[in-house]
Design an enzyme around this catalytic site. Structure first.
Site, PDB file in Angstrom:
ATOM      1  N   LYS A 165     -18.401  -4.366   8.911  1.00 26.69           N
ATOM      2  CA  LYS A 165     -16.894  -5.232   8.845  1.00 26.69           C
ATOM      3  C   LYS A 165     -16.264  -5.272  10.071  1.00 26.69           C
ATOM      4  O   LYS A 165     -16.562  -4.151  11.057  1.00 26.69           O
ATOM      5  CB  LYS A 165     -16.256  -4.467   7.753  1.00 26.69           C
ATOM      6  CG  LYS A 165     -16.314  -5.174   6.214  1.00 26.69           C
ATOM      7  CD  LYS A 165     -15.070  -4.605   5.502  1.00 26.69           C
ATOM      8  CE  LYS A 165     -14.662  -5.394   4.393  1.00 26.69           C
ATOM      9  NZ  LYS A 165     -13.656  -4.650   3.506  1.00 26.69           N
ATOM     10  N   SER A 189      -3.133  -7.532   2.663  1.00 27.19           N
ATOM     11  CA  SER A 189      -3.664  -7.506   3.988  1.00 27.19           C
ATOM     12  C   SER A 189      -4.132  -8.831   4.507  1.00 27.19           C
ATOM     13  O   SER A 189      -3.986  -9.152   5.808  1.00 27.19           O
ATOM     14  CB  SER A 189      -4.671  -6.389   4.289  1.00 27.19           C
ATOM     15  OG  SER A 189      -4.125  -4.981   3.950  1.00 27.19           O
ATOM     16  N   ARG A 198      -2.490  -5.976  -8.838  1.00 21.42           N
ATOM     17  CA  ARG A 198      -1.496  -6.867  -8.469  1.00 21.42           C
ATOM     18  C   ARG A 198      -1.804  -8.074  -9.615  1.00 21.42           C
ATOM     19  O   ARG A 198      -0.747  -8.343 -10.462  1.00 21.42           O
ATOM     20  CB  ARG A 198      -1.702  -7.657  -7.212  1.00 21.42           C
ATOM     21  CG  ARG A 198      -0.957  -6.730  -5.917  1.00 21.42           C
ATOM     22  CD  ARG A 198      -1.778  -7.262  -4.741  1.00 21.42           C
ATOM     23  NE  ARG A 198      -2.890  -7.418  -4.470  1.00 21.42           N
ATOM     24  CZ  ARG A 198      -3.776  -7.758  -3.731  1.00 21.42           C
ATOM     25  NH1 ARG A 198      -3.290  -7.895  -2.569  1.00 21.42           N
ATOM     26  NH2 ARG A 198      -5.295  -7.872  -3.652  1.00 21.42           N
ATOM     27  N   HIS A 231       0.805  -1.074   0.046  1.00 21.63           N
ATOM     28  CA  HIS A 231       0.170  -0.019   0.082  1.00 21.63           C
ATOM     29  C   HIS A 231       0.935   1.224  -0.069  1.00 21.63           C
ATOM     30  O   HIS A 231       0.792   2.368  -0.895  1.00 21.63           O
ATOM     31  CB  HIS A 231      -0.863   0.132   1.129  1.00 21.63           C
ATOM     32  CG  HIS A 231      -1.950  -0.986   1.363  1.00 21.63           C
ATOM     33  ND1 HIS A 231      -2.236  -1.895   2.385  1.00 21.63           N
ATOM     34  CD2 HIS A 231      -2.995  -1.173   0.431  1.00 21.63           C
ATOM     35  CE1 HIS A 231      -3.148  -2.541   2.241  1.00 21.63           C
ATOM     36  NE2 HIS A 231      -3.750  -2.463   0.896  1.00 21.63           N
TER      37      HIS A 231
END
Ligand code: PNS
Length: 160
Positions: A42, A127, A90, A18
């Site tokens: 969440k 993450s 990615r 990040h």
């Protein structure tokens, strides 16, 4: 002339990948606002700590600010006068998801999305993987910025 772009994410926790994207977005666009998503539905592993950890992890980067972000991304951007979002890319699965979000955000408000390829060093980092290793007591210090390493050492996360 520079205009601020948004780098949004959950950052649970922020990783070296990040920080690399935020730095490179700043180098290209001049000014970056890092938007830390706050979704009440969440269960974040790092909870409230996420925002402070992002702040500390980018404090040495000129031109980078951090803010909490809730609700729709397009509404947040409109309220801040931001017209471009920059996200790291990615591999294929990222692209499929990002393309959907980019089209939806553009359809909702004309918000543009720029996808920046992840650096080779961070292309497989996430993450999710960091959380997974952490929950089994593994050492993630090669993958996250110093402030996150410190928070883990101080047990400032909601783990076992
Ligand atoms: O790091 P993440 O989990 O990929 O970040 C996701 C985030 C926060 C960027 C995304 O969930 C988001 O944009 N949330 C805001 C809500 C919203 O606008 N949803 C519709 C997107 S098309």
């Amino acid at each position: 002339m520079t205009s601020q772009v948004l780098c949004p994410g959950s950052f649970d926790p922020i990783t070296n990948g990040h920080v690399d994207i935020i730095r490179r977005a700043r180098d290209v666009f001049g000014e970056v606002l890092v938007g830390v998503g706050v979704n009440q539905q969440k269960n974040y592993l790092f909870g409230e700590q996420r925002i402070e950890l992002v702040r500390r992890s980018v404090e040495d980067l000129d031109g980078v600010e951090v803010a909490e972000m809730d609700g729709l991304l397009v509404d947040f951007c409109r309220s801040r006068g931001i017209s471009t979002v920059v996200k790291g890319l990615r591999f294929g699965a990222d692209f499929d998801f990002e393309l959907q979000m980019a089209h939806m955000n553009h359809g909702l408000s004309g918000l543009e999305t720029i996808l920046l390829p992840a650096s080779a060093d961070h292309v497989t980092l996430s993450s999710t993987l960091v959380r997974s290793v952490l929950q089994f007591g593994g050492d993630v210090s090669n993958y996250v910025p110093g402030p996150v390493v410190d928070a883990i050492a101080d047990r400032l996360w909601q783990g076992p």
